[in-house]
Design an enzyme around this catalytic site. Sequence first.
Site, PDB file in Angstrom:
ATOM      1  N   SER A  24     -42.248  -1.913  -3.410  1.00  0.00           N
ATOM      2  CA  SER A  24     -42.316  -0.566  -3.977  1.00  0.00           C
ATOM      3  C   SER A  24     -40.971   0.136  -3.929  1.00  0.00           C
ATOM      4  CB  SER A  24     -43.363   0.272  -3.248  1.00  0.00           C
ATOM      5  OG  SER A  24     -43.139   0.265  -1.874  1.00  0.00           O
ATOM      6  N   GLU A  75     -46.050  -1.327 -12.730  1.00  0.00           N
ATOM      7  CA  GLU A  75     -44.682  -1.306 -13.241  1.00  0.00           C
ATOM      8  C   GLU A  75     -44.196  -2.759 -13.305  1.00  0.00           C
ATOM      9  OE1 GLU A  75     -43.133   2.965 -11.422  1.00  0.00           O
ATOM     10  OE2 GLU A  75     -43.106   1.201 -10.144  1.00  0.00           O
ATOM     11  N   HIS A 125     -45.276  -4.122  -9.741  1.00  0.00           N
ATOM     12  CA  HIS A 125     -45.572  -3.109  -8.726  1.00  0.00           C
ATOM     13  C   HIS A 125     -46.908  -2.436  -9.006  1.00  0.00           C
ATOM     14  CE1 HIS A 125     -44.575   0.930  -6.672  1.00  0.00           C
ATOM     15  NE2 HIS A 125     -45.172   0.116  -5.837  1.00  0.00           N
TER      16      HIS A 125
HETATM   17  N1  CAA Z   1     -60.785  -1.539  -3.670  1.00  0.00           N
HETATM   18  C1  CAA Z   1     -61.869  -1.553  -4.426  1.00  0.00           C
HETATM   19  N2  CAA Z   1     -62.680  -0.535  -4.582  1.00  0.00           N
HETATM   20  C2  CAA Z   1     -62.360   0.571  -3.907  1.00  0.00           C
HETATM   21  C3  CAA Z   1     -61.229   0.674  -3.098  1.00  0.00           C
HETATM   22  C4  CAA Z   1     -60.432  -0.453  -3.002  1.00  0.00           C
HETATM   23  N3  CAA Z   1     -59.330  -0.470  -2.270  1.00  0.00           N
HETATM   24  N4  CAA Z   1     -61.198   1.886  -2.568  1.00  0.00           N
HETATM   25  C5  CAA Z   1     -62.278   2.536  -3.028  1.00  0.00           C
HETATM   26  N5  CAA Z   1     -62.968   1.734  -3.834  1.00  0.00           N
HETATM   27  C6  CAA Z   1     -64.200   2.023  -4.531  1.00  0.00           C
HETATM   28  C7  CAA Z   1     -65.068   2.729  -3.579  1.00  0.00           C
HETATM   29  O1  CAA Z   1     -65.927   1.762  -3.008  1.00  0.00           O
HETATM   30  C8  CAA Z   1     -65.774   3.746  -4.424  1.00  0.00           C
HETATM   31  O2  CAA Z   1     -67.078   3.393  -4.656  1.00  0.00           O
HETATM   32  P1  CAA Z   1     -68.242   3.661  -3.575  1.00  0.00           P
HETATM   33  O3  CAA Z   1     -67.759   4.640  -2.550  1.00  0.00           O
HETATM   34  O4  CAA Z   1     -69.353   4.184  -4.396  1.00  0.00           O
HETATM   35  O5  CAA Z   1     -68.495   2.314  -3.027  1.00  0.00           O
HETATM   36  C9  CAA Z   1     -65.082   3.712  -5.776  1.00  0.00           C
HETATM   37  O6  CAA Z   1     -63.982   2.839  -5.645  1.00  0.00           O
HETATM   38  C10 CAA Z   1     -64.576   5.039  -6.174  1.00  0.00           C
HETATM   39  O7  CAA Z   1     -63.951   5.601  -5.029  1.00  0.00           O
HETATM   40  P2  CAA Z   1     -63.762   7.118  -4.907  1.00  0.00           P
HETATM   41  O8  CAA Z   1     -65.066   7.834  -5.040  1.00  0.00           O
HETATM   42  O9  CAA Z   1     -62.926   7.374  -3.706  1.00  0.00           O
HETATM   43  O10 CAA Z   1     -62.968   7.378  -6.267  1.00  0.00           O
HETATM   44  P3  CAA Z   1     -62.332   8.656  -6.794  1.00  0.00           P
HETATM   45  O11 CAA Z   1     -62.896   8.918  -8.114  1.00  0.00           O
HETATM   46  O12 CAA Z   1     -62.373   9.713  -5.767  1.00  0.00           O
HETATM   47  O13 CAA Z   1     -60.808   8.201  -7.009  1.00  0.00           O
HETATM   48  C11 CAA Z   1     -58.657   7.496  -6.406  1.00  0.00           C
HETATM   49  C12 CAA Z   1     -60.112   7.581  -5.982  1.00  0.00           C
HETATM   50  C13 CAA Z   1     -58.541   6.650  -7.680  1.00  0.00           C
HETATM   51  C14 CAA Z   1     -57.926   6.809  -5.287  1.00  0.00           C
HETATM   52  C15 CAA Z   1     -58.115   8.909  -6.732  1.00  0.00           C
HETATM   53  O14 CAA Z   1     -58.385   9.754  -5.645  1.00  0.00           O
HETATM   54  C16 CAA Z   1     -56.653   8.901  -7.006  1.00  0.00           C
HETATM   55  O15 CAA Z   1     -56.215   8.624  -8.105  1.00  0.00           O
HETATM   56  N6  CAA Z   1     -55.837   9.214  -5.980  1.00  0.00           N
HETATM   57  C17 CAA Z   1     -54.388   9.150  -6.074  1.00  0.00           C
HETATM   58  C18 CAA Z   1     -53.954   7.780  -5.626  1.00  0.00           C
HETATM   59  C19 CAA Z   1     -52.495   7.580  -5.832  1.00  0.00           C
HETATM   60  O16 CAA Z   1     -51.732   8.455  -6.202  1.00  0.00           O
HETATM   61  N7  CAA Z   1     -52.065   6.356  -5.576  1.00  0.00           N
HETATM   62  C20 CAA Z   1     -50.676   5.996  -5.658  1.00  0.00           C
HETATM   63  C21 CAA Z   1     -50.148   5.933  -4.289  1.00  0.00           C
HETATM   64  S1  CAA Z   1     -48.404   5.643  -4.325  1.00  0.00           S
HETATM   65  C22 CAA Z   1     -48.271   4.016  -4.396  1.00  0.00           C
HETATM   66  O17 CAA Z   1     -49.192   3.258  -4.307  1.00  0.00           O
HETATM   67  C23 CAA Z   1     -46.895   3.553  -4.600  1.00  0.00           C
HETATM   68  C24 CAA Z   1     -46.291   2.887  -3.464  1.00  0.00           C
HETATM   69  O18 CAA Z   1     -45.536   2.002  -3.744  1.00  0.00           O
HETATM   70  C25 CAA Z   1     -46.444   3.314  -2.066  1.00  0.00           C
END
Ligand code: CAA
Length: 282
Positions: free
Chosen positions: A119, A152, A140
């Site tokens: 990342s 990415e 990524h």
């Molecule tokens: N794998 C598979 N399924 C998953 C999971 C995973 N890791 N995590 C959660 N789920 C499933 C869950 O099981 C959930 O279903 P149930 O609870 O009914 O079983 C389903 O996905 C939906 O989960 P949520 O209800 O939590 O979903 P949401 O609609 O609230 O969205 C989210 C969750 C997509 C994470 C949203 O909150 C979001 O977009 N958050 C921002 C995340 C973000 O910005 N990520 C980037 C981080 S930076 C990065 O990654 C870069 C780096 O290099 C560090």
Amino acid sequence: MDVRRIGVVGLGAMGAGIAQVAIEAGFEVVGREVSDELGAKAAGRIRHFLSRKVEKGQRTAAERDAAVGRLATATDLAELADCDLVIEAIVEELDAKQELFGELERLCRADAVLATNTSALSVTEIAAATSSPERVVGMHFFNPAPLMPLVEVVRAELSTDEAVEAALGVVERLGKVAVPCHDTPGFVVNRVLIPLLNDCVRVLDEARVTPESLDAAMTNGAGWPMGPCTLVDLVGIDVHVHASEALYEKLREPRMAPPPRLVAMRNAGLLGRKSGRGFYAY
Ligand code: CAA
């Protein structure tokens, strides 16, 4: 290149998520972990998320079983010899990644594409540890990989068009959104997101607000899907601090440097969701 078999090295949160989306999309996947226990733990986690999809009516049990059947785990890197594409998702340390790419180059077919999920490190520097840097690219994924659409696709200095196109083709088959870009510090999203999250953490002390209030401010006032403290807890305080340090080292912009509060949390073992405590308790 017609990619059928994908190797994933490192089945932590990112690697397991990548393996999950790959088997769901019909690819054969060999996931490599350092012990059988860690491999089994990741396979169990993948099965759990696919079973939740069955419970919610998004998949049939037969589809889940077929997907799980496409996943093999291994501890021996040589099991990835027959892969068309290998995606590395190990610890974010340049030395460790360079050593791994050197081994992958030796073990994998000459036409296999080697990708890193780094990342914040330089894909070009990782590729430079091999004698065939032209087949190394960045792929990524974002956390959580099964839910975040973006990948990415990073072109390093010596990546060939063929290697980049193979990665773009895989992203399309995964049903994800590809943004091709060049190998610059933080690529696109982290170049913007890392200093932004660091600003958020500094605001905690400057405006004297609680993590709950800051999260409420950003979700309700800026439309973020989750607040910055919740997000840093999800990403991992250690991962975020490390990415900040890597970007600061390259760009020397003060906003890239990790806020002391986050460094102290990392040093105290408050790593966020994975350690049970970060800004919040889990
Ligand atoms: N794998 C598979 N399924 C998953 C999971 C995973 N890791 N995590 C959660 N789920 C499933 C869950 O099981 C959930 O279903 P149930 O609870 O009914 O079983 C389903 O996905 C939906 O989960 P949520 O209800 O939590 O979903 P949401 O609609 O609230 O969205 C989210 C969750 C997509 C994470 C949203 O909150 C979001 O977009 N958050 C921002 C995340 C973000 O910005 N990520 C980037 C981080 S930076 C990065 O990654 C870069 C780096 O290099 C560090």
